[in-house]
Design a protein around this motif. Structure first.
Motif, PDB file in Angstrom:
ATOM      1  N   LYS A 159       0.840  -1.194   0.000  1.00 54.03           N
ATOM      2  CA  LYS A 159       0.000   0.000   0.000  1.00 54.03           C
ATOM      3  C   LYS A 159       0.875   1.243   0.000  1.00 54.03           C
ATOM      4  O   LYS A 159       1.851   1.336   0.749  1.00 54.03           O
ATOM      5  CB  LYS A 159      -0.899  -0.002   1.237  1.00 54.03           C
ATOM      6  CG  LYS A 159      -1.804   1.215   1.363  1.00 54.03           C
ATOM      7  CD  LYS A 159      -2.724   1.089   2.569  1.00 54.03           C
ATOM      8  CE  LYS A 159      -1.934   0.959   3.854  1.00 54.03           C
ATOM      9  NZ  LYS A 159      -2.804   0.846   5.022  1.00 54.03           N
ATOM     10  N   HIS A 204      -7.766   4.535  -4.658  1.00 57.86           N
ATOM     11  CA  HIS A 204      -8.908   5.249  -4.075  1.00 57.86           C
ATOM     12  C   HIS A 204      -8.462   6.690  -3.826  1.00 57.86           C
ATOM     13  O   HIS A 204      -7.565   6.935  -3.026  1.00 57.86           O
ATOM     14  CB  HIS A 204      -9.325   4.577  -2.766  1.00 57.86           C
ATOM     15  CG  HIS A 204     -10.566   5.159  -2.162  1.00 57.86           C
ATOM     16  ND1 HIS A 204     -11.095   4.692  -0.978  1.00 57.86           N
ATOM     17  CD2 HIS A 204     -11.391   6.168  -2.566  1.00 57.86           C
ATOM     18  CE1 HIS A 204     -12.189   5.390  -0.689  1.00 57.86           C
ATOM     19  NE2 HIS A 204     -12.374   6.291  -1.621  1.00 57.86           N
ATOM     20  N   ARG A 217      -4.796   6.582  -2.273  1.00 56.66           N
ATOM     21  CA  ARG A 217      -4.457   5.300  -1.637  1.00 56.66           C
ATOM     22  C   ARG A 217      -4.301   4.287  -2.761  1.00 56.66           C
ATOM     23  O   ARG A 217      -5.229   4.029  -3.524  1.00 56.66           O
ATOM     24  CB  ARG A 217      -5.575   4.908  -0.670  1.00 56.66           C
ATOM     25  CG  ARG A 217      -5.306   3.640   0.116  1.00 56.66           C
ATOM     26  CD  ARG A 217      -6.501   3.307   0.996  1.00 56.66           C
ATOM     27  NE  ARG A 217      -6.522   4.121   2.205  1.00 56.66           N
ATOM     28  CZ  ARG A 217      -7.626   4.512   2.831  1.00 56.66           C
ATOM     29  NH1 ARG A 217      -8.808   4.201   2.335  1.00 56.66           N
ATOM     30  NH2 ARG A 217      -7.551   5.226   3.930  1.00 56.66           N
ATOM     31  N   GLU A 279      -6.119   1.112   9.554  1.00 58.35           N
ATOM     32  CA  GLU A 279      -5.978   1.357   8.131  1.00 58.35           C
ATOM     33  C   GLU A 279      -6.329   0.094   7.337  1.00 58.35           C
ATOM     34  O   GLU A 279      -5.993  -1.015   7.745  1.00 58.35           O
ATOM     35  CB  GLU A 279      -4.526   1.736   7.821  1.00 58.35           C
ATOM     36  CG  GLU A 279      -4.252   3.213   7.957  1.00 58.35           C
ATOM     37  CD  GLU A 279      -4.857   3.977   6.792  1.00 58.35           C
ATOM     38  OE1 GLU A 279      -4.527   3.667   5.635  1.00 58.35           O
ATOM     39  OE2 GLU A 279      -5.661   4.880   7.048  1.00 58.35           O
ATOM     40  N   PRO A 280      -7.006   0.232   6.207  1.00 54.44           N
ATOM     41  CA  PRO A 280      -7.307  -0.938   5.369  1.00 54.44           C
ATOM     42  C   PRO A 280      -6.012  -1.557   4.839  1.00 54.44           C
ATOM     43  O   PRO A 280      -5.190  -0.875   4.243  1.00 54.44           O
ATOM     44  CB  PRO A 280      -8.161  -0.359   4.237  1.00 54.44           C
ATOM     45  CG  PRO A 280      -7.870   1.107   4.229  1.00 54.44           C
ATOM     46  CD  PRO A 280      -7.552   1.477   5.630  1.00 54.44           C
ATOM     47  N   ASP A 286     -10.488  -1.841   1.975  1.00 56.72           N
ATOM     48  CA  ASP A 286     -10.853  -0.496   1.548  1.00 56.72           C
ATOM     49  C   ASP A 286     -12.278  -0.472   0.989  1.00 56.72           C
ATOM     50  O   ASP A 286     -13.057   0.443   1.285  1.00 56.72           O
ATOM     51  CB  ASP A 286      -9.875   0.009   0.489  1.00 56.72           C
ATOM     52  CG  ASP A 286     -10.060   1.491   0.196  1.00 56.72           C
ATOM     53  OD1 ASP A 286      -9.552   2.307   0.968  1.00 56.72           O
ATOM     54  OD2 ASP A 286     -10.738   1.820  -0.799  1.00 56.72           O
TER      55      ASP A 286
END
Length: 319
Positions: A159, A204, A217, A279-280, A286
């Motif tokens: 990520k 995203h 993201r 956090e995802p 997400d």
């Protein structure tokens, strides 16, 4: 007028105000002896006062983002706005108050148009249709990611957060951010290691409401066999992002799970807001954090209300 101010602060404010107007008109009920018509008129007058407090800002938004895609409630407002504007002059693209047609006159006429539209079957069909399409798209992306997971069990997900260095964020309109991101993706996907190792990508576009800055993201899912822990993939991503953004781009450093509570939220968001920790970890997380409906609005939502036409705020792709 500052375009980023319009995008980050005025557009979400207008979205909330129009949604609130809809709920009051749709679900509110008069208190006797007030009649239904008197009740609706009172709502229109009260909402008009709310909108008149920042009339110049949303009036500029209507003109400056004429070619942009807007969020659902702003789109309804914009349609009503131009329907009223046509009554004055079919060739007008921007409202200039006059003695005959004041800002109050325009605002109340737009709200009356919306009130009438909200009562139609067509509006409710449109509401259901757009929410249905949104749910199907989210489910489709979930299915894509699940298919990839079967191709490589325990596939590593990396990520990254693409953003802008302090002091340059106000230079970036949403069109500029999206243009840069598209160029970044094109260069990234042409790299040999990307073509050989990455099996899924997901992004995203979100909004840091503390800095009024756009953040992307960005996830890469790797074929486990070809992934190498010793390689710092962020080096290539940062190089490309900086090249595309003329040196203004940065990769935000996100605290890991062990340190996130002591270090705080990397964006400075309200800890009770939409982007609170944890956090995802992957695209599936997400997608699970997204609002249930595309028309959802609440006070804590850091919603992106304006985008370049045709751009999806979140999306994923198998490679």
């Amino acid at each position: 007028m500052n375009i980023t101010y319009i995008e980050h602060q005025i557009a979400p404010r207008l979205e909330q105000d129009i949604y609130r107007f809809f709920t009051q008109v749709r679900f509110g009920s008069p208190t006797p002896p007030m009649t239904h018509d008197e009740h609706i008129q009172k709502i229109i007058e009260q909402t008009a006062q709310v909108l008149l407090a920042y009339f110049q800002d949303w009036n500029f938004l209507m003109f400056s983002h004429l070619e942009s895609d807007c969020s659902f409630w702003i789109t309804q407002f914009r349609n009503a706005y131009f329907a009223v504007l046509q009554q004055i002059d079919p060739c007008k693209y921007y409202f200039i108050p006059t003695a005959k047609h004041s800002a109050k006159w325009l605002t109340e006429h737009v709200l009356n148009k919306l009130k009438q539209f909200f009562a139609t079957t067509g509006f409710h069909e449109a509401l259901n249709k757009i929410n249905g399409q949104y749910e199907k798209r989210v489910d489709h992306l979930r299915e894509l990611y699940s298919e990839v997971s079967k191709l490589s069990v325990d596939a590593p997900d990396l990520k990254f957060y693409l953003s802008y260095s302090l002091g340059t964020e106000l230079l970036q309109s949403v069109d500029q951010v999206i243009q840069s991101f598209r160029a970044f993706k094109k260069k990234l996907t042409s790299l040999p290691w990307f073509r050989a190792q990455v099996i899924f990508s997901y992004y995203h576009l979100i909004r840091d409401s503390t800095r009024n800055c756009y953040v992307i993201r960005f996830y890469l899912t790797f074929q486990k066999v070809f992934y190498c822990k010793e390689i710092d993939y962020s080096v290539d991503l940062l190089r490309l992002w900086q090249d595309i953004t003329y040196g203004m781009g940065i990769l935000l450093q996100i605290p890991n799970e062990e340190t996130q509570h002591s270090n705080g939220n990397p964006f400075g968001f309200d800890p009770d807001g939409l982007f609170n920790f944890p956090e995802p970890k992957n695209p599936l997380d997400d997608l699970g954090d997204l609002p249930d409906k595309v028309t959802s609005v609440n006070e804590q939502m850091n919603k992106i209300c304006i985008t370049t036409r045709g751009f999806k705020i979140f999306n994923g792709k198998k490679w």
